[in-house]
Design a protein around this motif. Structure first.
Motif, PDB file in Angstrom:
ATOM      1  N   SER A   1       8.056  10.689  -0.388  1.00  0.00           N
ATOM      2  CA  SER A   1       6.974   9.946  -0.096  1.00  0.00           C
ATOM      3  C   SER A   1       7.483   8.807   0.620  1.00  0.00           C
ATOM      4  CB  SER A   1       6.122   9.290  -1.461  1.00  0.00           C
ATOM      5  OG  SER A   1       6.921   8.590  -2.163  1.00  0.00           O
ATOM      6  N   PRO A   2       6.478   7.892   1.368  1.00  0.00           N
ATOM      7  CA  PRO A   2       6.886   6.816   2.203  1.00  0.00           C
ATOM      8  C   PRO A   2       7.414   5.788   1.192  1.00  0.00           C
ATOM      9  CG  PRO A   2       4.925   7.679   2.898  1.00  0.00           C
ATOM     10  CD  PRO A   2       5.331   8.494   1.677  1.00  0.00           C
ATOM     11  N   ALA A   3       7.144   5.828  -0.051  1.00  0.00           N
ATOM     12  CA  ALA A   3       7.411   4.764  -0.908  1.00  0.00           C
ATOM     13  C   ALA A   3       8.884   4.612  -1.174  1.00  0.00           C
ATOM     14  CB  ALA A   3       6.892   4.953  -2.472  1.00  0.00           C
TER      15      ALA A   3
ATOM     16  N   ASN B   1       1.272   4.146  -2.970  1.00  0.00           N
ATOM     17  CA  ASN B   1       0.652   5.059  -2.412  1.00  0.00           C
ATOM     18  C   ASN B   1      -1.047   4.736  -2.618  1.00  0.00           C
ATOM     19  OD1 ASN B   1       2.477   7.615  -2.661  1.00  0.00           O
ATOM     20  ND2 ASN B   1       2.821   6.448  -4.478  1.00  0.00           N
ATOM     21  N   PHE B   2      -1.326   3.503  -1.992  1.00  0.00           N
ATOM     22  CA  PHE B   2      -2.588   2.935  -1.772  1.00  0.00           C
ATOM     23  C   PHE B   2      -3.367   2.817  -3.111  1.00  0.00           C
ATOM     24  CE2 PHE B   2      -1.327   4.557   2.285  1.00  0.00           C
ATOM     25  CZ  PHE B   2      -2.089   3.636   3.232  1.00  0.00           C
TER      26      PHE B   2
ATOM     27  N   THR C   1      -5.307   4.161   7.480  1.00  0.00           N
ATOM     28  CA  THR C   1      -5.230   3.144   6.237  1.00  0.00           C
ATOM     29  C   THR C   1      -6.418   3.175   5.547  1.00  0.00           C
ATOM     30  OG1 THR C   1      -3.512   2.027   7.710  1.00  0.00           O
ATOM     31  CG2 THR C   1      -4.059   0.904   5.682  1.00  0.00           C
TER      32      THR C   1
ATOM     33  N   ASP D   1       0.981  -1.215   0.012  1.00  0.00           N
ATOM     34  CA  ASP D   1       0.029   0.175   0.059  1.00  0.00           C
ATOM     35  C   ASP D   1       0.986   1.210  -0.192  1.00  0.00           C
ATOM     36  OD1 ASP D   1      -2.222  -1.557   0.140  1.00  0.00           O
ATOM     37  OD2 ASP D   1      -2.469  -1.374   2.277  1.00  0.00           O
ATOM     38  N   LEU D   2       2.078   1.211   0.821  1.00  0.00           N
ATOM     39  CA  LEU D   2       2.944   2.324   0.784  1.00  0.00           C
ATOM     40  C   LEU D   2       3.441   2.643  -0.491  1.00  0.00           C
ATOM     41  CD1 LEU D   2       4.028   2.331   4.685  1.00  0.00           C
ATOM     42  CD2 LEU D   2       2.388   3.899   3.596  1.00  0.00           C
ATOM     43  N   GLN D   3       4.145   1.528  -1.064  1.00  0.00           N
ATOM     44  CA  GLN D   3       5.019   1.607  -2.132  1.00  0.00           C
ATOM     45  C   GLN D   3       3.969   2.091  -3.431  1.00  0.00           C
ATOM     46  OE1 GLN D   3       6.428  -2.575  -1.404  1.00  0.00           O
ATOM     47  NE2 GLN D   3       8.297  -1.792  -2.330  1.00  0.00           N
TER      48      GLN D   3
ATOM     49  N   TYR E   1      11.265   2.091   0.590  1.00  0.00           N
ATOM     50  CA  TYR E   1      11.244   0.680   0.219  1.00  0.00           C
ATOM     51  C   TYR E   1      11.993   0.492  -1.015  1.00  0.00           C
ATOM     52  CZ  TYR E   1       7.565   0.121   3.487  1.00  0.00           C
ATOM     53  OH  TYR E   1       6.376   0.049   4.523  1.00  0.00           O
TER      54      TYR E   1
ATOM     55  N   ASN F   1      -6.975   6.190   3.608  1.00  0.00           N
ATOM     56  CA  ASN F   1      -6.255   6.599   2.657  1.00  0.00           C
ATOM     57  C   ASN F   1      -6.582   5.369   1.332  1.00  0.00           C
ATOM     58  OD1 ASN F   1      -4.738   8.154   3.613  1.00  0.00           O
ATOM     59  ND2 ASN F   1      -3.280   6.837   4.629  1.00  0.00           N
TER      60      ASN F   1
END
Length: 598
Positions: A276-278, A175-176, A203, A171-173, A281, A206
């Motif tokens: 971004s959180p992605a 962006n949902f 979550t 989901d994070l990689q 990863y 998102n």
């Protein structure tokens, strides 16, 4: 809210009744019926989440599966393990009504375990192999026999915990958005369950915000798309068509907008993407943990936010960007600071993605290298898709990648020179190895042989084969043998499904068996090969010109795309992109000869 007595519902119900009801549906449909409470979980084969706990060296580890396959069965395993069911199923009058309408026998009387392998012949495109049926039957005992329960519950809880963690990473990689619509919905439902049914959980919120990415309002109503779009793919093709037709200077605003779009869309390459959180990863430990290939520098099929690079999309994205940088107006705009400059490092990372994606057989697969073995297909649990277990090498991915490497080398001749030459030569050998006896290439991602032939010839030419090589001449003969009387070429979905050229062309959704998209592909292939049959080329070009509408558009015809042989994909941009591209290339290749009469 539609009444059961509505004519449309009556027709649908009659069809179901005539074909045995939903007990004869394929396994994915049964899975959703179980989620809704319209079918009991005992009627679905086991999807054990504890498979993820196997050591990575194990010959059949789910991390070795093709990414689309594993990312669908990941949430399936979680929801199956939790036996998730809509919590109001027993009191909801709609569910009660469906339980009556969808079956040919009373719901309460069905012996669910006996129906696990039932599937209608019309849905049974890829029959479950004997090995998988046997494994399903063993797992059915594993699910129910009391002797296994303590062990099963222990490892299943561990598997469910891992599955939820893995889905959170996906989901994070992405962006949902997730890799596709099937696992998008299932990941969202899993997140909802993991949040104890809290719709306000961050979550879950998102996830819900990304649902519109997949919705498409068409002339006949709203639909769920097979991806969150094909933006980068279509744009890359379109701008190359403009460039080869010598139209970039006629549409300078379009050229600048496309350049800006391709710059923004390169994965994990902009400041926004890296914040971004992605981006976290992309580190090697996370990629190893979550079975991801290197992403930074690639291009997606759709949007940067989607986050999954694909070999052919990376190749076409790179080629689209390079062709713009060869344009004097774009170069001047970059020098003036009107357009953001691509650093050499970004192109080099794109090349790194493609070089890393080349398989041992010399070809390129889609998202990742092939990690498994051909015998995995004996464990294919889906009846409706074929060849989904591993990431195979394809003519399309191979051509797009090796031609992109070739064009990159022309602009950056000193970067990884020997590796690029070696990759191109291996790719050329692979293309020759998969050419069919009749001279054609099977196109796996569109309908079908005209498409494959274009990629095959284009790849061989760019890899250095002469235009009169036996492979190129044989493919030209194949294409010319299928030209129709009106000058065009035509195939429909049956070419993909049957793996044989459609006998009647596009009779149902084309023009006297021909279609503008297939004709465009055939002409691109023949002109790349410098086919000496100018009469045939002229007839094809005239067919395209005749079919163009007064508005400049070309008519929308039958479905031109395909996914895993049995799922059609609509590409509405193709009807304009490929005729323009073909006419531009043919004009540049044959010049005034196209205007002459024999």
């Amino acid at each position: 809210g539609t009444s059961a007595d509505d004519p449309i519902c009556k027709r649908g119900r009659a069809f179901l009744q005539d074909n045995g009801g939903v007990l004869m549906a394929a396994s994915w449909a049964k899975f959703y019926l179980c989620l809704l409470g319209c079918m009991e979980w005992e009627g679905h084969n086991s999807v054990p989440a504890e498979m993820w706990l196997l050591p990575k060296w194990f010959p059949f580890h789910p991390g070795r599966l093709w990414c689309h396959c594993r990312m669908v069965y990941l949430p399936m395993g979680y929801l199956y393990g939790q036996r998730f069911v809509y919590d109001k199923a027993e009191t909801d009058p709609v569910i009660a009504s469906l339980r009556k309408e969808l079956y040919v026998t009373p719901y309460e009387s069905i012996e669910w375990d006996k129906t696990r392998h039932w599937v209608s012949d019309m849905d049974n495109y890829s029959p479950i192999p004997f090995a998988m049926r046997t494994l399903h039957n063993i797992l059915a005992r594993y699910e129910t026999w009391s002797i296994f329960q303590p062990f099963k519950q222990y490892v299943r809880n561990m598997g469910l915990k891992w599955s939820l963690e893995y889905m959170a990473a996906e989901d994070l990689q992405t962006n949902f958005i997730d890799i596709g619509p099937v696992n998008k919905v299932l990941n969202m439902l899993s997140a909802f369950h993991g949040a104890s049914g809290d719709l306000t959980h961050r979550t879950v919120v998102n996830h819900m915000m990304r649902v519109p990415d997949y919705l498409w309002i068409a002339e006949d109503g709203m639909k769920m798309q097979g991806y969150n779009g094909s933006q980068a793919w279509d744009t890359s093709f379109a701008i190359q068509a403009f460039a080869e037709a010598d139209l970039l200077d006629d549409f300078p605003k379009v050229a600048k907008l496309v350049y800006t779009y391709l710059e923004r869309t390169q994965i994990l390459s902009t400041e926004t993407a890296r914040s971004s959180p992605a981006y976290q990863y992309e580190s090697a430990p996370f990629r190893e943990k979550y079975y991801r290939h290197v992403s930074e520098g690639g291009w997606p099929f759709s949007t940067s936010a989607h986050g999954w690079p694909i070999s052919d999309c990376t190749g076409e994205g790179l080629k689209g960007t390079l062709c713009l940088l060869r344009n004097k107006n774009i170069k001047a705009a970059v020098e003036r600071g009107e357009l953001k400059r691509f650093s050499d490092d970004r192109f080099e990372k794109s090349v790194n993605v493609m070089l890393a994606l080349q398989n041992e057989d010399g070809g390129w697969a889609t998202y990742e290298n092939n990690r498994g073995f051909g015998w995995y297909e004996q464990l294919n649990p889906s009846e409706v898709f074929g060849d989904i277990m591993i990431d195979y090498s394809y003519v399309e991915c191979s051509m797009a990648s090796l031609t992109a490497l070739y064009e990159f080398h022309e602009m950056f001749p000193d970067h990884r020179r020997e590796e690029i030459f070696h990759a191109i030569n291996k790719g050329k050998d692979f293309l020759k190895s998969i050419q069919r006896e009749d001279g054609s290439w099977y196109g796996s991602w569109a309908c079908c042989f005209c498409y494959g032939c274009w990629f095959g010839i284009e790849g061989l030419v760019k890899a250095g084969d002469p235009h009169d090589s036996p492979e190129i001449l044989k493919c030209c003969e194949f294409l010319l043998s299928h030209q129709r009387e009106n000058g065009g070429w035509g195939e429909d979905f049956t070419s993909c499904y049957d793996k044989d050229y459609a006998v009647n062309g596009m009779d149902a959704y084309g023009d006297e068996g021909s279609g503008v998209v297939n004709t465009g592909w055939a002409l691109l292939a023949l002109s790349a090969a410098k086919c000496p049959d100018v009469k045939a080329i002229r007839a094809g070009c005239r067919y395209l010109m005749k079919r163009q509408l007064p508005s400049g558009d070309w008519p929308q015809e039958g479905i031109s795309g395909v996914f895993n042989r049995a799922c059609g994909i609509t590409y509405t941009a193709y009807r304009n992109v490929f005729p323009v591209w073909a006419l531009g290339r043919c004009a540049a290749t044959y010049g005034d000869a196209l205007d002459k009469e024999d």
